[in-house]
Enzyme design. Structure first.
Site, PDB file in Angstrom:
ATOM      1  N   HIS A 147       0.858  -1.182   0.000  1.00  0.00           N
ATOM      2  CA  HIS A 147       0.000   0.000   0.000  1.00  0.00           C
ATOM      3  C   HIS A 147       0.897   1.235   0.000  1.00  0.00           C
ATOM      4  CE1 HIS A 147      -3.839  -1.906   0.536  1.00  0.00           C
ATOM      5  NE2 HIS A 147      -3.575  -2.394   1.737  1.00  0.00           N
ATOM      6  N   VAL A 148       1.071   1.883  -1.156  1.00  0.00           N
ATOM      7  CA  VAL A 148       1.939   3.058  -1.226  1.00  0.00           C
ATOM      8  C   VAL A 148       1.620   3.827  -2.506  1.00  0.00           C
ATOM      9  CG1 VAL A 148       3.833   1.938  -2.493  1.00  0.00           C
ATOM     10  CG2 VAL A 148       4.350   3.800  -0.876  1.00  0.00           C
TER      11      VAL A 148
END
Length: 796
Positions: free
Chosen positions: A575-576
Site C-alpha cells: 500500500h503506497v
C-alpha cells in the site's frame, strides 16, 4: 394481580418495546422493573428459579412491569396469582438470520470483550462466515433439526419455547407437541402477543386490551418512532436470498439497427403463447434522438397505466420512472457491434423501402441524388464524407444516423448527447448494470433467448422452442455488405502499442502499489498461486501498525532500492503511492494497480474497519492497540452522511482529515508530492491520469473483473499467463476473500449525496475503466501485435 410480565423472546424487536414502555411509565403511572434485564438468559429454569422469579414479581408494587428473556412461568404452581402476560414474535426464519448476524456484530463483541478481557476470541473465519454459506455447507451452527434437544450454538431458535414453558416436552426443536403447548398458552394465558413487524396493529391492541399500561400508546409512539425503529437495529446484516419483487410491466426501449425488427414476429408468437399483450405504438410519435421532459412525463404516465403483463416496444432512450414517482418496469434491450450497426444503417438508408417511406412522409421535399444512393460505405469513409465522420464529442450530425448506441441506455440528459464520450458511456454502463434485466444481442440469438427465458420467464417462456419452430420467418443478423478491412480499422482507431506500457519495463519485476478496498486481497492470492505456476517470486510488505502511504524522498529511494534488488522475476506488493524509480536512477518495474467505484470504495472502507474480525486481527497483531468504542462501531454510513458527521464529510481541497479512510484513490497514482494530497482536485486528477497513461501496464477495475484478468493475461503474460484458468477453478473461494457480510446496503439517495463531492475521483475511475476496455478491445483485434520489452513478456 396488577403486574405485567413481558417474557420477551430474543430478536423480535423487544428492545424497542422495552424502551417505549420506559417512555409510557411516567404517563400511565407504572414502573418498569429492570432487574430481570441483567440476568443471564437460559433456555429453561429449574423449579426453584421459576419460583424465585414468580415470587419477585408478586412482591413488587402494583403497576410494575417486569421484563426478562425467559419462558412462560406457571404462577399457579406456586400458589401465586397470575400476572398479565405479554410477548412479541417474529417470522422465525428472519429471527434466526437476525440472531446469526447479531452475535457477529462489531459493537456486541466489543462490549463483550471489554467486560470479559480474558475470554477466547472467535476466529476470523467465524466472523466472516455468511448465513448463506453456513446453511449450504451444512455447518452445525445452521443445522435446524426437528426434535433436536442439544444445540451446537445457543441461538434461541425455539421461539415457541418462550410460550411453551419450562417443561422438558417443550425443548425438542420444532416438535408438534411443543408447538401445541405454546399455542395453548397463548390462547389461555397471554393478554397480547404482538409483532414488531406490524407495530401499529400491536400498539393498537395493547392500548385497547391493557390500557393500564399502554393507554395513549398509538398517540405517543409517532413522537419516538424514528429512534425506536432503529433501536438495536443491525445495519450490517446482509440480505439473505431475498426474493425479487414481481414486476407487472415490461419496457423494451429498442435501439435502431440492432435487429429488433427481427424480434417483432417472435414477440407476437410469445404474446399468444404466454398470454401477454404486445404494444408497438405509444403516445409519443417522435424520431428525434431525445425525448423532451414533457414527452418523457407523458410516456411514463402512459406506460404506467398499461394493463399488467404488457410488453411495450418503442425506439427511445432509457427513462427514469422513479423520478416521476412511478413503479419501474422490467427493462430489456439489444445492442450490436457499433461498427456493424453503422454499416447496416448506412445501407438501410439507401434501400427502396426507405426511399418509398421518405417520399410518403416528406412529399414535396427534394430527394437524394443518384450518386448518394450509389456511394459505397468504403468510398464514404475514405473520402471523409460528413455522413461517415464519427467525431468524438460531436453533438450536431450531418445525417441523423443514430450512431450513439449508448444514448439509448444513457438517457435523455444533455450530457448523454456528445458522441463517444467517457461520461456518456459510463452513465450508460451504470444504467445497464442497475436498471436493465437483460441487454442482449441478436448477433447471438440462442444465448439471447436463453437469458431472456431464464431471467424474464413471464414474457419469454419457451422462446427458444418457438424460435426454432419459426426460424425461417424470423431473420437473423448477417452482414450483407462487404466493407474493406482498412475501413473497419479506420473506424476502430485503436493502437495497441500506445496502450501497452509493459514494453517500457527495464526489469522483470511487477510493482503492485495496491489501493485499499479494491479487491487487492483477491489479486494477491492470484499472484501467489501464479508465482508457483509461472516460476517467479512473490513478495509483499508486512502488515503495519500505521500504514504510511506517502513517503519522504529518502524513504521513496530506500524502498525503490530494496525492490530493485529483488531477484528477477519477482512481484512486490505494498500500500503506497506511485513511486518513480527513474528519479533515483533505478530501472523501471512493471507498474500494476486496481481501482474501484470511489463511492462504493469509501462505503466498503467504512464498514471494513468496523467488521468484528478487523479489530480482532489488529488486536492480535498489536496487543497494545485500544479497542474501538461501541458507539463508533454501531455508527452506520447513511446516518453518518445525513447527520454531517466529520467522518463522512468529503470536502474538496482539504489535505488532512485525521480519519485515515483512504478516500483519495487518485493519490496512489498521483504520487508522494504535496500537490497530490488536496482531496478531489483537478491538479491531482490530471497527475494521476498522466501516470496511468505513461507508466502503468494495466490498471484493473474491480467491477470489470473478468476484463481485468483478460487484459493482464494479454499485456503481462510473463506473470499472468493462466490467470483466468486459476480464477475459474477457484472462483468460489477467491470471491469470498475479505468479503464483509456485515456491510448493509446504502441507498442511492445517500450515494448521490456523496458523489457530488467525488466528481474528480469519479472522473479518474471512469478514465481508468475506459482505458481498460480500450486495452481489451485492442488486444482482441485481428492480427494484433503487442510490442513489449522481451524480458517483461517472456518472449511471447
Amino acid at each position: 394481580m396488577d403486574r405485567l410480565f413481558f417474557t420477551r423472546c430474543a430478536k423480535v424487536g423487544s428492545e424497542s418495546l422495552l424502551e417505549f414502555m420506559e417512555y409510557l411509565q411516567d404517563i400511565n403511572d407504572f414502573e418498569v422493573d429492570h432487574s430481570g434485564l441483567s440476568k443471564p438468559a437460559k433456555r429453561q429454569l429449574l423449579p426453584k428459579s421459576q419460583a424465585e422469579t414468580a415470587t419477585h414479581i408478586f412482591c413488587q408494587q402494583p403497576g410494575t412491569a417486569y421484563i426478562e428473556h425467559t419462558s412462560w412461568i406457571d404462577f399457579s404452581a406456586y400458589n401465586l396469582p397470575k400476572p398479565i402476560f405479554i410477548n412479541l414474535v417474529r417470522d422465525p426464519v428472519e429471527r434466526m438470520i437476525s440472531w446469526y448476524y447479531y452475535v457477529r456484530n462489531s459493537y456486541r463483541n466489543a462490549i463483550y470483550y471489554r467486560k470479559n478481557p480474558e475470554a477466547p476470541i472467535k476466529s476470523t473465519a467465524w466472523f466472516k462466515k455468511s448465513f448463506n454459506d453456513c446453511v449450504r455447507s451444512g455447518d452445525p451452527e445452521c443445522q435446524y433439526i426437528p426434535l433436536s434437544v442439544k444445540d451446537v450454538v445457543g441461538n434461541f431458535k425455539r421461539q415457541s419455547l418462550f410460550f411453551c414453558g419450562h417443561n422438558e416436552d417443550c425443548l425438542p426443536f420444532d416438535s408438534p407437541l411443543a408447538v401445541q403447548m405454546a399455542k395453548r398458552r397463548v390462547e389461555e394465558e397471554y393478554a397480547v402477543v404482538g409483532t414488531w413487524e406490524e407495530t401499529n396493529i400491536t400498539l393498537t391492541v395493547l392500548e385497547h386490551y391493557i390500557p393500564r399500561y399502554f393507554a395513549r400508546a398509538t398517540t405517543i409512539y409517532p413522537m419516538f418512532e424514528e429512534k425506536l425503529k432503529n433501536r438495536n437495529r443491525n445495519n450490517r446484516k446482509p440480505k439473505v436470498d431475498a426474493d425479487v419483487r414481481a414486476m407487472v410491466r415490461m419496457f423494451f426501449n429498442r435501439p435502431t439497427r440492432v435487429g429488433t425488427e427481427h424480434l417483432i414476429p417472435l414477440f407476437r408468437l410469445l404474446s399468444a403463447h404466454n398470454n401477454v399483450n404486445v404494444v408497438l405504438n405509444g403516445p409519443v410519435q417522435s424520431v428525434s434522438r431525445m425525448r423532451t421532459i414533457k414527452e418523457q412525463e407523458t410516456e411514463i404516465h402512459w406506460v404506467s397505466k398499461l394493463q399488467k403483463d404488457t410488453l411495450y416496444i418503442a425506439h427511445g432512450n432509457w427513462m427514469n420512472f422513479t423520478k416521476y414517482t412511478r413503479d419501474k418496469p422490467i427493462y430489456i434491450s439489444l445492442v450490436r457491434d457499433p461498427v456493424e450497426r453503422m454499416i447496416h444503417n448506412y445501407y438501410a438508408q439507401r434501400t427502396f423501402q426507405k426511399l418509398a417511406i421518405s417520399r410518403s412522409i416528406y412529399a414535396g421535399h427534394a430527394q437524394r441524388s443518384d450518386s448518394w444512393f450509389k456511394q459505397t460505405f468504403n468510398e464514404c469513409v475514405r473520402k471523409g464524407s460528413p455522413e461517415c465522420q464519427y467525431i468524438q464529442y460531436s453533438v450536431v450530425d450531418a445525417v441523423e444516423d443514430f450512431k450513439r448506441q449508448s444514448l439509448f441506455f444513457c438517457g435523455n440528459h444533455e450530457d448523454c448527447l456528445p458522441f463517444n464520450t467517457p461520461h456518456a458511456v459510463q452513465v450508460a454502463k451504470r444504467n445497464v448494470e442497475k436498471e436493465y434485466s437483460v441487454v442482449a444481442t441478436w448477433e447471438q440469438p440462442n444465448i439471447t433467448l436463453t437469458v431472456l427465458e431464464k431471467y424474464v420467464p413471464r414474457y419469454f417462456n419457451h422462446a427458444r422452442q418457438l424460435f426454432n419452430l419459426h426460424k425461417e420467418s424470423i431473420s437473423s443478423l448477417k452482414p450483407r455488405y462487404s466493407v474493406d478491412a482498412d475501413v473497419r480499422a479506420m473506424m476502430s482507431s485503436l493502437n495497441v502499442r500506445d496502450l501497452n506500457n509493459t514494453r517500457k519495463a527495464q526489469m522483470e519485476l511487477v510493482f503492485f502499489n495496491r489501493v485499499p478496498k479494491v479487491g487487492s486481497q483477491t489479486f494477491m492470492e492470484l499472484l501467489r498461486r501464479l508465482s508457483e505456476r509461472n516460476n517467479f517470486q512473490f513478495h509483499r510488505d508486512a502488515v503495519q501498525k500505521v500504514e504510511t502511504i506517502r513517503l519522504a524522498e529518502d524513504q521513496q529511494q530506500e524502498m525503490a532500492e530494496v525492490i530493485s534488488e529483488l531477484p528477477e522475476p519477482s512481484v512486490f506488493i505494498k500500500h503506497v503511492c506511485f513511486t518513480n524509480f527513474t528519479k533515483f536512477s533505478l530501472p523501471t518495474p512493471i507498474y500494476l494497480n486496481v481501482v474501484r467505484d470511489p463511492v462504493e470504495r469509501v462505503i466498503s472502507w467504512f464498514y471494513y474497519v468496523r467488521a468484528p474480525w478487523y479489530f480482532v486481527e489488529r488486536k492480535a497483531a498489536f496487543p497494545d492497540l485500544p479497542l474501538p468504542h461501541p458507539a463508533w462501531l454501531k455508527k452506520d454510513f447513511e446516518t453518518c452522511v445525513l447527520s454531517g458527521d466529520q467522518e463522512c464529510t468529503y470536502t474538496q481541497g482539504v489535505t488532512v482529515e485525521g480519519i485515515g479512510d483512504h478516500r483519495r484513490q487518485s493519490l496512489f497514482f498521483c504520487g508522494h508530492d504535496y500537490e497530490c494530497t488536496p482531496f478531489n482536485t483537478v491538479g491531482a486528477l490530471e497527475r494521476a491520469k498522466f501516470a496511468v497513461e505513461q507508466q502503468y501496464a494495466v490498471v484493473g477495475v474491480l467491477e470489470d473483473f473478468n476484463t481485468t484478468l483478460s487484459v493482464l493475461e494479454k499485456y503481462v503474460p510473463r506473470f499472468f499467463e493462466g490467470v483466468r484458468d486459476i480464477y475459474a477453478n477457484s472462483a468460489e473461494y477467491l470471491t469470498k476473500i475479505n468479503k464483509n457480510n456485515f456491510k448493509p446496503p446504502v441507498s442511492e439517495h445517500v450515494k448521490d449525496i456523496v458523489r457530488r463531492n467525488f466528481t474528480n475521483e469519479i472522473e479518474f475511475y471512469q478514465f481508468c475503466r475506459q482505458r481498460l476496455h480500450k486495452q481489451y478491445l485492442a488486444a482482441h483485434l485481428p492480427q494484433r501485435i503487442i510490442t513489449a520489452h522481451p524480458a517483461a513478456l517472456g518472449g511471447n
